[in-house]
Scaffold this motif. Structure first.
Motif, PDB file in Angstrom:
ATOM      1  N   UNK A  82      -1.144  47.400  30.591  1.00  0.00           N
ATOM      2  CA  UNK A  82      -1.770  46.331  30.268  1.00  0.00           C
ATOM      3  C   UNK A  82      -1.934  46.197  28.787  1.00  0.00           C
ATOM      4  N   UNK A  83      -1.689  47.219  27.959  1.00  0.00           N
ATOM      5  CA  UNK A  83      -1.803  47.326  26.471  1.00  0.00           C
ATOM      6  C   UNK A  83      -0.897  46.791  26.043  1.00  0.00           C
ATOM      7  N   UNK A  84       0.084  46.582  26.684  1.00  0.00           N
ATOM      8  CA  UNK A  84       1.296  45.625  26.120  1.00  0.00           C
ATOM      9  C   UNK A  84       1.112  44.216  26.242  1.00  0.00           C
ATOM     10  N   UNK A  85      -0.034  43.890  26.745  1.00  0.00           N
ATOM     11  CA  UNK A  85      -0.526  42.437  26.960  1.00  0.00           C
ATOM     12  C   UNK A  85      -1.842  42.105  26.285  1.00  0.00           C
ATOM     13  N   UNK A  86      -2.763  43.218  26.388  1.00  0.00           N
ATOM     14  CA  UNK A  86      -4.040  42.967  25.800  1.00  0.00           C
ATOM     15  C   UNK A  86      -4.507  43.926  24.600  1.00  0.00           C
ATOM     16  N   UNK A  87      -5.616  43.698  24.067  1.00  0.00           N
ATOM     17  CA  UNK A  87      -5.766  44.398  23.111  1.00  0.00           C
ATOM     18  C   UNK A  87      -6.940  45.624  23.214  1.00  0.00           C
ATOM     19  N   UNK A  88      -7.636  45.436  24.119  1.00  0.00           N
ATOM     20  CA  UNK A  88      -8.674  46.453  24.452  1.00  0.00           C
ATOM     21  C   UNK A  88      -8.495  46.615  26.281  1.00  0.00           C
ATOM     22  N   UNK A  89      -9.006  47.945  26.508  1.00  0.00           N
ATOM     23  CA  UNK A  89      -8.884  48.473  27.866  1.00  0.00           C
ATOM     24  C   UNK A  89      -9.975  47.824  28.768  1.00  0.00           C
ATOM     25  N   UNK A  90      -9.351  47.378  29.797  1.00  0.00           N
ATOM     26  CA  UNK A  90     -10.456  46.737  30.784  1.00  0.00           C
ATOM     27  C   UNK A  90     -11.138  47.495  31.856  1.00  0.00           C
ATOM     28  N   UNK A  91     -10.467  48.672  31.969  1.00  0.00           N
ATOM     29  CA  UNK A  91     -10.992  49.704  32.973  1.00  0.00           C
ATOM     30  C   UNK A  91     -10.667  51.121  32.596  1.00  0.00           C
ATOM     31  N   UNK A  92     -11.611  51.984  33.358  1.00  0.00           N
ATOM     32  CA  UNK A  92     -11.240  53.246  33.009  1.00  0.00           C
ATOM     33  C   UNK A  92     -10.196  54.167  33.793  1.00  0.00           C
ATOM     34  N   UNK A  93      -9.732  55.124  33.346  1.00  0.00           N
ATOM     35  CA  UNK A  93      -8.653  55.875  34.013  1.00  0.00           C
ATOM     36  C   UNK A  93      -9.191  57.388  34.023  1.00  0.00           C
ATOM     37  N   UNK A  94      -9.422  57.806  35.129  1.00  0.00           N
ATOM     38  CA  UNK A  94      -9.754  59.572  35.136  1.00  0.00           C
ATOM     39  C   UNK A  94      -8.791  60.301  36.030  1.00  0.00           C
ATOM     40  N   UNK A  95      -8.905  61.401  35.544  1.00  0.00           N
ATOM     41  CA  UNK A  95      -7.956  62.348  36.297  1.00  0.00           C
ATOM     42  C   UNK A  95      -8.701  62.722  37.617  1.00  0.00           C
ATOM     43  N   UNK A  96      -7.911  62.775  38.802  1.00  0.00           N
ATOM     44  CA  UNK A  96      -8.517  63.155  39.855  1.00  0.00           C
ATOM     45  C   UNK A  96      -8.311  64.470  40.307  1.00  0.00           C
ATOM     46  N   UNK A  97      -7.250  64.972  39.515  1.00  0.00           N
ATOM     47  CA  UNK A  97      -6.821  66.250  39.769  1.00  0.00           C
ATOM     48  C   UNK A  97      -6.068  66.611  38.422  1.00  0.00           C
ATOM     49  N   UNK A  98      -5.839  68.061  38.102  1.00  0.00           N
ATOM     50  CA  UNK A  98      -5.134  68.515  36.824  1.00  0.00           C
ATOM     51  C   UNK A  98      -3.844  67.350  36.691  1.00  0.00           C
ATOM     52  N   UNK A  99      -3.874  66.693  35.324  1.00  0.00           N
ATOM     53  CA  UNK A  99      -2.653  65.670  35.040  1.00  0.00           C
ATOM     54  C   UNK A  99      -1.723  66.091  33.933  1.00  0.00           C
ATOM     55  N   UNK A 100      -0.492  65.996  34.043  1.00  0.00           N
ATOM     56  CA  UNK A 100       0.370  65.939  33.037  1.00  0.00           C
ATOM     57  C   UNK A 100       1.082  64.280  32.933  1.00  0.00           C
ATOM     58  N   UNK A 101       1.025  64.101  31.763  1.00  0.00           N
ATOM     59  CA  UNK A 101       1.766  62.852  31.553  1.00  0.00           C
ATOM     60  C   UNK A 101       2.194  62.662  29.878  1.00  0.00           C
ATOM     61  N   UNK A 102       3.065  61.750  29.527  1.00  0.00           N
ATOM     62  CA  UNK A 102       3.524  61.339  28.542  1.00  0.00           C
ATOM     63  C   UNK A 102       2.995  60.234  27.951  1.00  0.00           C
ATOM     64  N   UNK A 103       2.175  60.295  26.745  1.00  0.00           N
ATOM     65  CA  UNK A 103       1.494  59.027  25.820  1.00  0.00           C
ATOM     66  C   UNK A 103       2.436  58.412  24.891  1.00  0.00           C
ATOM     67  N   UNK A 104       2.635  57.071  25.239  1.00  0.00           N
ATOM     68  CA  UNK A 104       3.779  56.322  24.385  1.00  0.00           C
ATOM     69  C   UNK A 104       2.808  55.499  23.238  1.00  0.00           C
ATOM     70  N   UNK A 105       2.579  55.757  22.168  1.00  0.00           N
ATOM     71  CA  UNK A 105       1.911  55.032  21.213  1.00  0.00           C
ATOM     72  C   UNK A 105       2.692  53.624  21.050  1.00  0.00           C
ATOM     73  N   UNK A 106       1.922  52.667  21.019  1.00  0.00           N
ATOM     74  CA  UNK A 106       2.513  51.131  21.131  1.00  0.00           C
ATOM     75  C   UNK A 106       3.210  50.831  19.581  1.00  0.00           C
TER      76      UNK A 106
END
Length: 624
Positions: free
Chosen positions: A558-582
């Protein structure tokens, strides 16, 4: 006065400019009753207790308390007066609590006497007729005295204070006046002693009785006390469990048959609300599961009941059809919704092969959402639905989040049904229970093997667990991948290998430990994430879960449409992800507009699917 409390009719209120009414309908009704009946000056002050003749005949207060603790007050609702015979109902409840029902029943009857409250007459087996006449009330005080000795009155005062939700005092002048002139009550007490109903220390028992009658209350206190009875013994203002539901039922029964002196039959016929009056001018009335009413006006009729108080009770019952024997309910409304999970999935996002299993096996999960207090009739309807039209689903979810209470009879019927379903191979999953839920305890206590029941606080948790069972049973979890290639991301669907490689080049690999916050609500929305391994939860600040995501899914899109985060995201388990800066992605989009168009189409499709799922849930609820 707390924020819930409506003040007296004479209190000024600031006009609103919205055009909406300034007072709730019930408040306006009570105000109108007060205005109409205050001009009725018929009746007399009680004169057999000299101190009661000093009461102001113009005093008139009304209070009503709902079982959720809202207080309405009109007129002289905070003027103190002595409780007198209104105390009898609550002292009877205390006697049942202290010495038990068998001991009380052996000492005091429960039949109407048909005579004046101070009659010097006993039953054929030499017991008081009931605890609402003086003989029965003195016998109750005697039972408490036998159990607690010199501490008997303090035990009475403390219990009545619990009912009222505040510490109650004593009018010593009235106590002295009753003691000096209470010869008729002495005659009753010595008659009881003659038949061994009272212990040897008759004067000490009488002093407990005289003092309990001299306890000071207000109309508001009486309303709270009545609401405590109406609320199965829980004070709705303080939340304290004052007395057990079993004792409440017996207390209200005797109030119904004998609480209004020799006017009790007429009262039940015309008003139909369990009540008790006192010569101090008070009336307490408790309508189970709905309200408690307290009134005060010292002018009494020839039955020694408050003239204005009677009129308030009669008007309230007639206006709102509150007679306890004129009830109307449709048991079919107890089932709010009945469905399987097709299109009504949990907030756990599934991989395509998992979702395919759920789409094919959606009828394996049946959900029943209940609403309202569950009693014998409503649970009988529910159990008939479950047995005459048994769910073909091996997983049955019953949601109780809208069920405030269940009777013992209802719990008994449901417990037997759940046991039978379990024996037939159906797994029962119960949801909607807060910690230490009385409803859950009642059901579990009446189920043969409560350990076979699954329990969850939220319906969504229950549906997710059931979905997991279906996916597991049909081999879905055998294909779970520890890491997902970006080509599996829904947001990047239809991108070719070169386009995906460009996205990877712009992204940074991130690792998060279980429990770590990845995104915080309110912070700038400047990147999106592609989940490669592990599980994450998307939650509002309140803790409500919006979604659970696994490998091959994206979050923060939703960062592609909004300027600020509307919710928290938490890792339930160990997590690996790719972060793409806008900001990096913005440069890429300018150079590759066709790729950007594909991604935005995918985002629109993702949002459309979420909207369809939300609408399906709305349509489901609106159908019931």
């Amino acid at each position: 006065m707390d924020a819930q409390t409506s003040r007296s009719a004479n209190a000024a209120s600031t006009p609103r400019t919205t055009g909406y009414p300034t007072r709730p309908p019930l408040r306006r009704f009570l105000t109108d009753c007060h205005a109409e009946f205050r001009t009725d000056n018929s009746g007399q002050l009680a004169d057999y207790i000299p101190e009661l003749k000093r009461a102001d005949p113009d005093h008139f207060g009304i209070a009503l308390v709902t079982i959720d603790g809202h207080v309405y007050e009109v007129g002289d609702s905070d003027v103190p007066f002595t409780i007198q015979s209104v105390s009898k109902a609550f002292v009877f409840a205390l006697a049942l609590e202290m010495v038990g029902e068998a001991r009380v029943a052996a000492t005091i009857g429960v039949e109407p006497s048909g005579e004046a409250f101070n009659s010097i007459r006993l039953t054929n087996d030499n017991r008081p007729f009931n605890p609402m006449v003086n003989a029965g009330a003195i016998a109750c005080s005697g039972l408490i005295y036998e159990a607690d000795g010199k501490g008997a009155f303090e035990r009475v005062r403390a219990k009545l204070s619990q009912f009222a939700g505040r510490e109650l005092g004593v009018d010593e002048a009235v106590h002295a006046s009753e003691t000096a002139t209470g010869n008729r009550n002495r005659a009753i007490a010595w008659l009881l002693r003659n038949y061994a109903v009272l212990p040897d220390d008759v004067d000490a028992v009488l002093d407990v009785y005289f003092r309990q009658c001299a306890i000071l209350v207000t109309a508001r206190d009486l309303a709270v006390m009545a609401a405590t009875l109406a609320n199965r013994g829980i004070n709705p203002v303080t939340g304290v469990q004052v007395i057990t539901p079993n004792i409440v039922a017996r207390t209200l029964s005797v109030m119904t048959s004998s609480g209004m002196y020799d006017y009790a039959g007429e009262w039940t016929y015309r008003v139909g609300i369990p009540a008790k009056s006192g010569v101090g001018g008070g009336i307490v009335a408790a309508l189970p599961s709905q309200l408690g009413l307290g009134t005060f006006s010292p002018l009494l009729d020839n039955h020694f009941n408050s003239v204005r108080g009677l009129k308030v009770c009669e008007a309230l019952s007639a206006r709102f059809d509150l007679h306890m024997l004129n009830r109307n309910a449709d048991v079919r409304t107890s089932i709010m919704a009945d469905y399987d999970v097709y299109g009504i999935s949990s907030r756990r996002s599934r991989q395509p092969h998992e979702q395919q299993i759920l789409d094919e096996r959606h009828s394996d999960i049946c959900v029943l959402e209940l609403v309202g207090a569950m009693n014998f009739g409503t649970i009988d309807y529910v159990t008939r639905r479950l047995t005459s039209e048994p769910p073909n689903a091996p997983l049955l979810i019953i949601d109780f989040r809208r069920v405030p209470d269940i009777t013992a009879a209802g719990a008994e019927l449901l417990g037997e049904t759940l046991t039978a379903l379990g024996n037939a191979g159906v797994t029962a999953v119960l949801s909607g229970f807060e910690e230490n839920s009385a409803v859950w305890s009642a059901i579990a206590a009446r189920t043969a093997e409560p350990r076979r029941l699954r329990r969850f606080p939220l319906l969504d948790d229950a549906i997710e667990w059931a979905e997991d069972q279906v996916i597991y049973r049909f081999g879905g979890f055998t294909d779970v991948k520890e890491s997902a290639h970006l080509g599996e991301q829904a947001l990047l669907a239809e991108l070719d290998a070169e386009e995906i490689a460009a996205i990877v080049k712009l992204s940074t690999t991130r690792h998060y430990a279980a429990g770590q916050r990845i995104i915080a609500a309110g912070e700038p929305a400047n990147s999106l994430f592609f989940l490669q391994s592990g599980m994450v939860s998307v939650k509002l600040r309140s803790g409500v879960r919006l979604a659970s995501l696994g490998p091959g899914m994206e979050f923060g899109e939703m960062a592609m449409l909004e300027q600020s985060r509307s919710a928290d995201v938490l890792a339930d388990t160990p997590v690996t992800c790719l972060e793409l800066p806008l900001d990096s992605f913005a440069d890429y989009r300018r150079l590759h507009p066709e790729t950007s168009l594909k991604i935005m189409r995918n985002l629109a499709a993702i949002l459309a699917r979420r909207l369809v799922a939300a609408n399906a849930k709305v349509d489901l609820l609106s159908a019931y």
